[in-house]
Scaffold this motif. Structure first.
Motif, mmCIF file in Angstrom:
data_model
loop_
_atom_site.group_PDB
_atom_site.id
_atom_site.type_symbol
_atom_site.label_atom_id
_atom_site.label_comp_id
_atom_site.label_asym_id
_atom_site.label_seq_id
_atom_site.Cartn_x
_atom_site.Cartn_y
_atom_site.Cartn_z
ATOM 1 N N THR A 169 0.820 -1.219 0.000
ATOM 2 C CA THR A 169 0.000 0.000 0.000
ATOM 3 C C THR A 169 0.853 1.269 0.000
ATOM 4 O O THR A 169 0.329 2.371 0.027
ATOM 5 C CB THR A 169 -0.910 0.047 1.252
ATOM 6 O OG1 THR A 169 -0.062 0.279 2.394
ATOM 7 C CG2 THR A 169 -1.683 -1.247 1.444
ATOM 8 N N CYS A 170 2.185 1.082 -0.004
ATOM 9 C CA CYS A 170 3.069 2.259 0.140
ATOM 10 C C CYS A 170 3.337 2.928 -1.201
ATOM 11 O O CYS A 170 3.351 2.285 -2.247
ATOM 12 C CB CYS A 170 4.398 1.836 0.760
ATOM 13 S SG CYS A 170 4.202 1.352 2.475
ATOM 14 N N ASP A 171 3.613 4.247 -1.145
ATOM 15 C CA ASP A 171 3.988 4.987 -2.351
ATOM 16 C C ASP A 171 5.491 4.928 -2.583
ATOM 17 O O ASP A 171 5.979 5.096 -3.683
ATOM 18 C CB ASP A 171 3.556 6.452 -2.230
ATOM 19 C CG ASP A 171 2.048 6.566 -2.078
ATOM 20 O OD1 ASP A 171 1.328 5.928 -2.875
ATOM 21 O OD2 ASP A 171 1.599 7.263 -1.144
ATOM 22 N N LEU A 172 6.211 4.726 -1.515
ATOM 23 C CA LEU A 172 7.672 4.699 -1.634
ATOM 24 C C LEU A 172 8.218 3.625 -0.703
ATOM 25 O O LEU A 172 7.875 3.590 0.483
ATOM 26 C CB LEU A 172 8.241 6.080 -1.248
ATOM 27 C CG LEU A 172 9.757 6.217 -1.222
ATOM 28 C CD1 LEU A 172 10.340 6.132 -2.619
ATOM 29 C CD2 LEU A 172 10.156 7.539 -0.588
ATOM 30 N N VAL A 173 9.027 2.734 -1.279
ATOM 31 C CA VAL A 173 9.636 1.672 -0.474
ATOM 32 C C VAL A 173 11.134 1.675 -0.770
ATOM 33 O O VAL A 173 11.537 1.723 -1.923
ATOM 34 C CB VAL A 173 9.036 0.283 -0.826
ATOM 35 C CG1 VAL A 173 9.757 -0.823 -0.067
ATOM 36 C CG2 VAL A 173 7.549 0.251 -0.520
ATOM 37 N N ARG A 174 11.935 1.652 0.258
ATOM 38 C CA ARG A 174 13.392 1.662 0.081
ATOM 39 C C ARG A 174 14.034 0.558 0.885
ATOM 40 O O ARG A 174 13.640 0.307 2.026
ATOM 41 C CB ARG A 174 13.963 2.936 0.681
ATOM 42 C CG ARG A 174 14.267 4.060 -0.171
ATOM 43 C CD ARG A 174 15.242 4.978 0.544
ATOM 44 N NE ARG A 174 16.591 4.469 0.399
ATOM 45 C CZ ARG A 174 17.417 4.817 -0.573
ATOM 46 N NH1 ARG A 174 17.041 5.707 -1.463
ATOM 47 N NH2 ARG A 174 18.626 4.292 -0.652
ATOM 48 N N THR A 175 15.071 -0.019 0.344
ATOM 49 C CA THR A 175 15.863 -0.996 1.097
ATOM 50 C C THR A 175 17.298 -0.499 1.176
ATOM 51 O O THR A 175 17.857 -0.062 0.168
ATOM 52 C CB THR A 175 15.815 -2.373 0.412
ATOM 53 O OG1 THR A 175 14.459 -2.791 0.380
ATOM 54 C CG2 THR A 175 16.638 -3.404 1.165
ATOM 55 N N ASP A 176 17.878 -0.536 2.357
ATOM 56 C CA ASP A 176 19.272 -0.136 2.539
ATOM 57 C C ASP A 176 19.965 -1.108 3.477
ATOM 58 O O ASP A 176 19.342 -1.689 4.355
ATOM 59 C CB ASP A 176 19.353 1.271 3.152
ATOM 60 C CG ASP A 176 18.867 2.340 2.205
ATOM 61 O OD1 ASP A 176 19.603 2.653 1.264
ATOM 62 O OD2 ASP A 176 17.740 2.853 2.403
ATOM 63 N N LYS A 177 21.276 -1.209 3.266
ATOM 64 C CA LYS A 177 22.079 -2.033 4.166
ATOM 65 C C LYS A 177 22.951 -1.124 5.023
ATOM 66 O O LYS A 177 23.292 -0.012 4.604
ATOM 67 C CB LYS A 177 22.969 -2.970 3.360
ATOM 68 C CG LYS A 177 22.190 -4.062 2.686
ATOM 69 C CD LYS A 177 23.137 -5.083 2.107
ATOM 70 C CE LYS A 177 22.326 -6.253 1.572
ATOM 71 N NZ LYS A 177 23.181 -7.317 1.072
ATOM 72 N N PHE A 178 23.343 -1.648 6.164
ATOM 73 C CA PHE A 178 24.192 -0.850 7.051
ATOM 74 C C PHE A 178 25.021 -1.779 7.912
ATOM 75 O O PHE A 178 24.555 -2.830 8.341
ATOM 76 C CB PHE A 178 23.319 0.034 7.950
ATOM 77 C CG PHE A 178 24.102 1.012 8.775
ATOM 78 C CD1 PHE A 178 24.544 2.200 8.225
ATOM 79 C CD2 PHE A 178 24.413 0.731 10.106
ATOM 80 C CE1 PHE A 178 25.277 3.105 8.973
ATOM 81 C CE2 PHE A 178 25.155 1.633 10.863
ATOM 82 C CZ PHE A 178 25.583 2.821 10.301
ATOM 83 N N VAL A 179 26.254 -1.377 8.170
ATOM 84 C CA VAL A 179 27.091 -2.186 9.066
ATOM 85 C C VAL A 179 27.954 -1.279 9.944
ATOM 86 O O VAL A 179 28.510 -0.285 9.472
ATOM 87 C CB VAL A 179 27.950 -3.208 8.268
ATOM 88 C CG1 VAL A 179 28.871 -2.513 7.278
ATOM 89 C CG2 VAL A 179 28.764 -4.091 9.207
ATOM 90 N N ASN A 180 27.999 -1.632 11.238
ATOM 91 C CA ASN A 180 28.912 -0.933 12.157
ATOM 92 C C ASN A 180 30.117 -1.839 12.384
ATOM 93 O O ASN A 180 30.264 -2.847 11.692
ATOM 94 C CB ASN A 180 28.197 -0.631 13.484
ATOM 95 C CG ASN A 180 28.022 -1.898 14.301
ATOM 96 O OD1 ASN A 180 27.801 -2.965 13.752
ATOM 97 N ND2 ASN A 180 28.123 -1.783 15.604
ATOM 98 N N LYS A 181 30.982 -1.482 13.324
ATOM 99 C CA LYS A 181 32.132 -2.333 13.623
ATOM 100 C C LYS A 181 32.127 -2.731 15.089
ATOM 101 O O LYS A 181 31.561 -2.027 15.921
ATOM 102 C CB LYS A 181 33.438 -1.594 13.293
ATOM 103 C CG LYS A 181 33.630 -1.349 11.808
ATOM 104 C CD LYS A 181 33.852 -2.625 11.014
ATOM 105 C CE LYS A 181 33.510 -2.450 9.545
ATOM 106 N NZ LYS A 181 34.268 -1.397 8.891
ATOM 107 N N LYS A 182 32.759 -3.841 15.352
ATOM 108 C CA LYS A 182 32.880 -4.302 16.744
ATOM 109 C C LYS A 182 33.548 -3.209 17.577
ATOM 110 O O LYS A 182 34.552 -2.634 17.171
ATOM 111 C CB LYS A 182 33.715 -5.576 16.793
ATOM 112 C CG LYS A 182 33.978 -6.080 18.204
ATOM 113 C CD LYS A 182 34.788 -7.369 18.181
ATOM 114 C CE LYS A 182 35.320 -7.735 19.566
ATOM 115 N NZ LYS A 182 34.278 -7.968 20.555
ATOM 116 N N GLN A 183 32.961 -2.949 18.742
ATOM 117 C CA GLN A 183 33.463 -1.887 19.610
ATOM 118 C C GLN A 183 34.168 -2.461 20.834
ATOM 119 O O GLN A 183 34.028 -3.641 21.149
ATOM 120 C CB GLN A 183 32.288 -1.023 20.082
ATOM 121 C CG GLN A 183 31.529 -0.349 18.959
ATOM 122 C CD GLN A 183 32.328 0.766 18.335
ATOM 123 O OE1 GLN A 183 32.559 1.800 18.949
ATOM 124 N NE2 GLN A 183 32.783 0.551 17.113
#
Ligand SMILES: Cc1cc2nc3c(=O)[nH]c(=O)nc-3n(C[C@H](O)[C@H](O)[C@H](O)COP(=O)(O)OP(=O)(O)OC[C@H]3O[C@@H](n4cnc5c(N)ncnc54)[C@H](O)[C@@H]3O)c2cc1C
Lengths: 787, 293
Positions: A169-183
């Motif tokens: 039902t959405c007008d806009l759909v986005r997919t993104d990836k993200f990664v941080n680092k071990k702290q």
């Protein structure tokens, strides 16, 4: 609002003077007559079967008093969540990461202990090592724990609403990836502890811990001692941030050797060992799909996350839940789906760290929301405000926002930063970004299943009437709980700040789950407030009997008893008090009856006056599996605006200014609240720009020093404008809730969004080093050339 | 746990006694100045000298003095003094700039200029500006005293031409010609307590306030086993009128003259690109100073 005398002020910390003058004593400063020094032997290889351990040479070294391996330490399993007890004091059959503990030595001095540890001979049969979580889940990958043949130690699948349908039902759909680092937690004080044992009184452990109660339980369970014979107490603790929130082999072995030798034993980590032991923030690999309507209404979020867990579970079961449950809010989002996988690898175990489980998820999502706002042609603040939750709203995963000043925070940073004058109007290389976030104010449940109270407190008035002794098992780790609890006790009892003497962090004082999940101001605060009110009631009852005035017509404030009616004659009581104290200095005078006099008379009438308090949360929302991770009596929230300069030739990012607003419900100590905000921002800035634990191919930490693992220096911290928002939380003592972790949530994404505003490039991988920005700028330039 | 290995400690009262002591102890002794490199390496177990010879009590090696228009700097001078001393700030601002970004206040108050040179790390902050300004080092042993131009002093990481028994006593910089300026830029992850990702020191001398470039030096640091001169880039400057375009061109040449590696602080490709940027920027800074701006 009610007038307060001690809370909502800026009284100095109770431990400030001792810490500033170097008089404060930390675990490694402690020493006892006859004390032995401990040293650990840790695995030099990341994955190996242990064929043989020969301790004979170590035992023969003069000065060595004890050598222990799994043979002596036994095979009792422990960990954090009872569902995943996967550690033993020492490796039994296998070593699973570089640093896994093999043996320990106690000797008359540290040199001898270290020499002896080096004399222990271990025959390792090296096994294939797996460091990458995506390799670890492939068919045929080396198996780290026999019980988990695919190396997935925990997985979570949750859905609220219907995400697939909603996305349609959405007008806009986005997919993104993200990664941080071990702290790394990078607390200033490496873990250290001192144990001694008396056959009658049992075991005492002084430890640099965030959670004396959990350490006590684990020691009793693993060493086979009655809980009542284990006392865990804190000296001053130099920070924790999560990694010190559970029992460790350091504490267990030190205790074990103290029991075996009958002598005090002290052992401390080096900075390298802090990195090996780790238990800090995981590496998270998120993929987020968000759908919105044209008008900016948020509709659905699909979140998949793979967590690099390291070799043991530690807090990871909670972490894998939090990486899902801490999204959604503070926006009205009806549909949310989460799939999370925590994967074992041959690296130091990851655990909890400030903003537990939610920091990378928040960074990923708040950056994606920024992209979506731009795609919709909306101002990022307007877009957020359109979806913002308010007091009384309940999330799709059943979090009840019993108070929520999110909108107020966002509006405060908008005007505080001059957003409207800057956004979209800055030259290339200068940028401004915004983000929001929230966090629990205490986990709703203990980490082990129990109906226990989460916090207890005892207040004992000294028999002379002059001092209020507060005994709280809550953990002061530098965050300021001793100060805040002292203020709460003083305010609730009606005495001055200086009249209360706090003793804390000792399991002999009762149960407190400890300093984690930003719980103590709310939970320990409730217990202390109750104990103080109880003591106050008793004092007033005695006065009531003796003056024949109803309790309701009296009050105690600033150390004085106030009568509602004029002309109360207390001269007989004063005369009695003065007679009692013949020869003492400072006999009470003046027109007010004092608390000191009243407390003394109460003692004469009733014996020692003691008030107790105990708190556990009431019924919380959520009946689904995993609801225990995220439901809380209250939620704190933050908004931040960050301004940056990016050097377009080198890629170097400079954070110029941060404006931060946090809703802590009610600020018991305004300076402490600001301190937590500043500390959160600095930790977030470090993770955003610099911090990363690196490994070589063999699984050895490549940068186990504070030289090469870079936390921000004061030169890296910009000026921070801190704005305190107070929404008066109904479930908090005096309306207070958390500030310790919620404040870190927006920092990383606000920086990322500002970097984008300055450069036009999005960074999906932390840290935002100059090299990473440079590479992205170059890519972007080349992409434009091709177009 | 890192504990310091055991050693004997000596504290000679003058340079003669120090030289004698070093020659007697032969290879088993090490000089200790601030100890900020040496003690770290000893704790790590990389070095275990039987004796340490402290040089703090030796007179005459901790001063900054003007000599014949040039400057002589005692090897035992702590680095913070290079930041603070007027003479250095005015006449050798490039050196005080480099000193100001070395380590942290704690380190700068202990570490010495001599230790920074003899230690010979590829990323050390003081050699690049000193080489750019044509510094020489004075080495003294029991038998002789000699001077070596600093750009011929280093051989590789941790390796120099200094012989056992030799003490670095002074760093000497001759009077600089008029219309000379220098600059140093250190690219760092954070603002303090950093080893350079890349650093560049440049110096130019003009033949007049608006003249052409008579002499130029470009020293690249952290991109080779030791600080190196970008010789071809230097050549491209000589006889030319200074301009942004020229400096950009020199930067591009310098980027091809280095041999960085990928390591924990940065990738080789990035380092080369940064050599270009920093060369351009330091040349601009040097020009401003040469013109007295
Ligand atoms: C936390 C930290 C941060 C640092 N940051 C930086 C930085 O940013 N940039 C940088 O360049 N360095 C940095 N260093 C390295 C170090 O501080 C410098 O190299 C320092 O200048 C060394 O001087 P020192 O007096 O301490 O030398 P020492 O440690 O005392 O000696 C170093 C070596 O030089 C020899 N030596 C010393 N003096 C003489 C002499 N007069 N004659 C002959 N031999 C001698 C010693 O025998 C030894 O081999 C850092 C070090 C630390 C611990």
């Amino acid at each position: 609002m009610k007038e307060y005398s001690v809370i909502n002020t800026r009284v100095p910390r109770v431990d400030g003077r001792a810490k500033a003058t170097g008089k404060a004593r930390y675990a490694d400063d402690l020493s006892m007559p006859d004390m032995l020094y401990g040293a650990l032997l840790q695995s030099p290889v990341a994955h190996a079967r242990i064929r043989k351990i020969d301790t004979s040479k170590a035992k023969k070294l003069p000065g060595v008093k004890d050598v222990v391996t799994a043979q002596e330490a036994g095979a009792v399993k422990f960990g954090v969540s009872p569902a995943r007890y996967d550690e033993t004091i020492f490796c039994i059959d296998k070593a699973r990461y570089v640093g896994d503990e093999i043996a320990a030595v106690a000797a008359v001095d540290l040199e001898t202990a270290l020499e002896a540890a080096a004399l222990i001979e271990v025959e390792y049969e090296e096994l294939p090592v797996v460091l990458d979580p995506f390799e670890a889940i492939k068919e045929g990958a080396p198996v780290i724990h026999e019980d988990f043949p695919n190396n997935i130690g925990a997985e979570v699948h949750q859905e609220f609403g219907d995400v697939e349908e909603a996305l349609k039902t959405c007008d806009l759909v986005r997919t993104d990836k993200f990664v941080n680092k071990k702290q790394d937690g990078a607390f200033l004080e490496p873990q250290a502890c001192l144990a001694f044992y008396d056959p009658g009184r049992g075991l005492t452990l002084y430890s640099s811990t965030q959670a004396p109660h959990y350490v006590q339980r684990t020691l009793a369970m693993v060493l086979g001692l009655p809980i009542g014979k284990v006392r865990v107490a804190q000296p001053c603790v130099g920070g924790g941030f999560g990694p010190k929130a559970s029992a460790s082999t350091l504490e267990l072995t030190t205790s074990l050797m103290a029991i075996r030798t009958g002598r005090p034993v002290k052992m401390a980590f080096t900075r390298e060992q802090v990195f090996w032991h780790s238990r800090a923030r995981h590496q998270f690999f998120h993929e987020l799909t968000t759908g919105v309507k044209k008008d900016g209404t948020l509709v659905a979020l699909k979140n998949t996350c793979y967590l690099d867990g390291g070799a043991y579970s530690s807090f990871g079961i909670a972490t894998v839940y939090y990486a899902g449950s801490l999204l959604g809010a503070p926006y009205r989002l009806p549909n949310m789906k989460y799939d999370g996988y925590r994967i074992y690898t041959n690296k130091p175990a990851n655990g909890a760290q400030r903003g537990h489980g939610g920091v990378a998820a928040r960074a990923a999502w708040e950056q994606q929301l920024d992209i979506i706002a731009a795609d919709l042609g909306m101002d990022p603040i307007e877009f957020r405000l359109k979806n913002i939750m308010q007091r009384g709203d309940i999330t799709c995963n059943d979090f009840n926002m019993s108070s929520l000043g999110m909108k107020e925070c966002l509006e405060a940073v908008r005007s505080g930063s001059g957003w409207d004058k800057k956004k979209g109007k800055l030259p290339r290389g200068k940028g401004i970004g915004v983000a929001c976030g929230f966090f629990v104010s205490g986990a709703g449940f203990p980490i082990y299943r129990s109906e226990t109270f989460h916090s207890t407190a005892v207040i004992k008035l000294s028999e002379d009437g002059g001092t209020v002794n507060l005994y709280t098992p809550a953990a002061e780790i530098g965050q300021g709980s001793d100060t805040v609890l002292t203020q709460i006790a003083a305010e609730a009892l009606g005495v001055r700040y200086g009249d209360v003497k706090v003793s804390s962090g000792d399991t002999d004082f009762g149960v407190d789950l400890g300093a984690y999940s930003s719980r103590q101001t709310l939970m320990s605060g409730h217990a202390v407030k109750q104990a103080a009110e109880e003591a106050r009631r008793q004092v007033l009852e005695v006065l009531s009997e003796q003056l024949n005035i109803p309790v309701e017509e009296m009050d105690i404030k600033d150390g004085l008893v106030l009568f509602k009616k004029e002309g109360v004659d207390f001269s007989a009581l004063r005369t009695r008090y003065i007679k009692e104290h013949r020869g003492w200095t400072d006999p009470p005078s003046g027109k007010h009856f004092t608390f000191v006099e009243a407390a003394r008379l109460a003692y004469l009438a009733r014996g020692t006056i003691v008030g107790t308090g105990a708190y556990k949360p009431g019924e919380l929302g959520g009946k689904y599996k995993g609801a225990a991770v995220g439901t809380s009596p209250a939620y704190g929230c933050s908004a931040q605006v960050v301004e940056v300069t990016v050097d377009m030739e080198t890629g170097q990012v400079t954070v110029d200014k941060m404006t931060d607003a946090h809703d802590c419900g009610f600020a018991i100590n305004r300076t402490n609240v600001e301190g937590q905000m500043q500390g959160s921002l600095s930790m977030g800035l470090g993770e955003a720009l610099f911090e990363e634990v690196k490994f070589d191919g063999g699984g050895r930490v490549a940068n186990p020093t504070l030289g090469e693992y870079r936390i921000p220096t004061c030169l890296d911290m910009p000026n921070v404008e801190t704005i305190i928002i107070e929404s008066n939380e109904p479930n908090g003592p005096f309306g207070a809730k958390e500030v310790g972790e919620g404040a870190i949530m927006p920092t990383i994404p606000a920086i990322l969004n500002a970097v984008y505003d300055a450069t036009g490039v999005r960074i999906n991988e932390l840290p935002v080093t100059s090299e990473r920005v440079f590479d992205r700028l170059k890519e972007e330039k080349e992409r434009r050339k091709e177009v | 746990m890192h504990l310091l290995p055991k050693f004997d400690y000596y504290e000679p009262r003058d340079i003669g006694e120090a030289c004698k002591l070093l020659s007697q102890l032969k290879g088993s002794a090490r000089i200790i100045a601030g100890g900020t490199d040496l003690l770290v390496n000893m704790k790590k177990g990389l070095l275990a000298p039987r004796s340490l010879v402290g040089i703090g009590k030796i007179p005459g090696i901790s001063e900054i003095e003007p000599v014949n228009g040039g400057i002589s700097i005692g090897a035992h001078l702590i680095i913070q003094k290079l930041v603070e001393f007027d003479l250095i700030r005015k006449k050798l601002s490039v050196l005080s700039r480099a000193a100001s970004v070395l380590g942290s206040p704690l380190v700068r108050n202990r570490a010495t200029i001599g230790g920074n040179i003899v230690n010979a790390r590829p990323a050390a902050d003081l050699p690049p500006p000193l080489i750019a300004m044509g510094a020489r080092v004075r080495l003294k042993s029991r038998r002789q005293e000699r001077e070596v131009p600093l750009d011929r002093f280093f051989r590789g990481p941790g390796e120099t031409v200094i012989k056992p028994g030799e003490i670095l006593t002074h760093i000497v910089i001759d009077a600089l010609p008029p219309f000379t300026g220098g600059d140093y830029i250190k690219l760092m992850h954070r603002r303090s307590l950093e080893i350079a990702i890349v650093a560049v020191a440049s110096r130019i001398t003009l033949d007049g306030p608006d003249g052409v470039i008579r002499d130029g030096r470009i020293i690249l640091s952290s991109v080779a086993p030791k600080a190196i001169r970008a010789v071809r880039a230097e050549k491209a400057l000589i006889g030319e009128r200074p301009s942004e375009g020229l400096f950009e061109h020199a930067g591009q040449i310098a980027a091809t003259e280095c041999t960085p590696i990928d390591d924990i602080r940065g990738g080789a490709g990035y380092r080369c690109s940064m050599v270009g940027v920093l060369t351009k920027r330091t040349l601009s800074g040097a020009l401003r100073e040469a013109k007295g701006q």
